[in-house]
Design an enzyme around this catalytic site. Structure first.
Site, PDB file in Angstrom:
ATOM      1  N   GLU A   1     -14.242  24.147 -21.759  1.00  0.00           N
ATOM      2  CA  GLU A   1     -13.697  22.875 -22.208  1.00  0.00           C
ATOM      3  C   GLU A   1     -13.779  22.777 -23.720  1.00  0.00           C
ATOM      4  O   GLU A   1     -14.665  23.373 -24.353  1.00  0.00           O
ATOM      5  CB  GLU A   1     -14.458  21.695 -21.577  1.00  0.00           C
ATOM      6  CG  GLU A   1     -14.305  21.572 -20.072  1.00  0.00           C
ATOM      7  CD  GLU A   1     -12.902  21.151 -19.634  1.00  0.00           C
ATOM      8  OE1 GLU A   1     -12.128  20.706 -20.503  1.00  0.00           O
ATOM      9  OE2 GLU A   1     -12.609  21.268 -18.448  1.00  0.00           O
ATOM     10  N   CYS A   2     -12.873  21.987 -24.312  1.00  0.00           N
ATOM     11  CA  CYS A   2     -12.799  21.883 -25.764  1.00  0.00           C
ATOM     12  C   CYS A   2     -13.644  20.754 -26.325  1.00  0.00           C
ATOM     13  O   CYS A   2     -13.811  20.634 -27.530  1.00  0.00           O
ATOM     14  CB  CYS A   2     -11.347  21.669 -26.193  1.00  0.00           C
ATOM     15  SG  CYS A   2     -10.655  20.100 -25.606  1.00  0.00           S
ATOM     16  N   GLY A   3     -14.165  19.887 -25.469  1.00  0.00           N
ATOM     17  CA  GLY A   3     -14.968  18.766 -25.946  1.00  0.00           C
ATOM     18  C   GLY A   3     -14.450  17.415 -25.512  1.00  0.00           C
ATOM     19  O   GLY A   3     -15.200  16.441 -25.434  1.00  0.00           O
TER      20      GLY A   3
END
Length: 317
Positions: A281-283
């Site tokens: 996930e990117c955040g």
């Protein structure tokens, strides 16, 4: 043209729709039995402060098209002509309103605000698609960039080059999380539609259709949670939805150019993301408060190190 925004307030207001775990479980049991179109239609009626965030991935494009079709059907049911999707989004909005009023069209357009987080490192193909989507659906796009940065040069002047390699957490926070939270605040978002699906595996494998973010109560709706990539692809083709030309080159999940490659595993469409790193996930879909705390701690550490270096240099002189 896209609406670019930049303010300092990143804290959202408390959602007016508050669901207990038991309530969410009950709702999800009902939503599991509905088609994505019915889930979206329910959300448009039931969830206050509803917005859609997208990087124009395949699933997000399907959702966008479904919202548009639902909106057209609702207007038709109310005997109101919808704004034609073929009109140019680049045309001045006042001129559009005048022209549509003269022709008898309703000037109310896409009912769910569409947010694009421009990290400044997207593929050019993604940016081209963003314009095509605006033109196709006649929808204003709300663009959010890293704070006080209009270009890659602006960002790198402050944070240096290849920050994603040197400090991955800070990079994700600065280019995705902070702009995302700013968009929630400015738009009064209380519920956000995302394109996450269980078939994308990783942290998404056991995704609920409706979630409440811990700590903030922000609702996240995943209307295509049960769909496969093939179902998404079939829809894109069947309804002639604009899509990223990189999909025809083997890409399946498309993020920033420096961390995205064509899928390396046919059974894992996100296998082309963050190659060699232990992240999925990117955040935007992790614990916000934990990530913010880690970012702030990292910044303090950097500032302390810089101050120590400056003090050492002064002593040496």
């Amino acid at each position: 043209m896209p609406e670019s925004t930049a303010t300092n307030n990143t804290q959202g207001s408390a959602p007016s729709a508050v669901f207990t775990p038991a309530h969410l479980k009950f709702i999800n049991t009902k939503l599991e039995k509905l088609s994505p179109e019915k889930i979206i239609e329910w959300a448009m009626i039931s969830l206050p402060g509803l917005i859609q965030t997208t990087a124009f991935g395949p699933t997000g494009l399907v959702i966008l098209d479904m919202i548009n079709r639902i909106h057209i059907d609702q207007q038709a049911a109310a005997n109101v002509h919808p704004t034609p999707a073929s009109s140019s989004a680049s045309e001045d909005e006042d001129d559009q309103d005048i022209r549509f009023k003269k022709s008898g069209y309703n000037t109310q357009r896409h009912p769910v605000p569409l947010v694009f987080i421009d990290t400044l490192y997207h593929f050019q193909e993604t940016l081209d698609l963003a314009q095509r989507v605006q033109d196709h659906y006649n929808i204003p796009l709300k663009v959010y960039k890293p704070q006080d940065c209009d270009s890659t040069e602006d960002f790198e002047r402050v944070y240096g080059q290849q920050l994603w390699e040197k400090d991955d957490l800070s990079y994700d926070y600065l280019v995705k999380v902070e702009p995302g939270r700013r968009s929630y605040q400015e738009l009064g978002a209380q519920a956000v539609i995302s394109g996450r699906r269980r078939s994308q595996k990783g942290d998404r494998a056991h995704l609920d259709i409706l979630e409440a973010e811990p700590g903030t109560g922000l609702l996240k709706l995943n209307p295509l949670a049960t769909w496969s990539f093939q179902q998404v692809w079939t829809y894109l083709r069947a309804y002639q939805v604009p899509f990223n030309v990189l999909l025809d080159q083997g890409y399946r999940s498309i993020g920033d150019w420096h961390s995205t490659k064509p899928a390396t595993n046919h059974d894992d469409e996100r296998s082309g993301r963050w190659e060699g790193k232990q992240k999925t996930e990117c955040g935007l879909h992790v614990d916000y408060f934990k990530m913010r705390a880690e970012f702030q701690a990292s910044q303090k550490k950097k500032q302390a190190l810089l101050a120590a270096q400056q003090e050492q240099s002064a002593v040496a002189v």
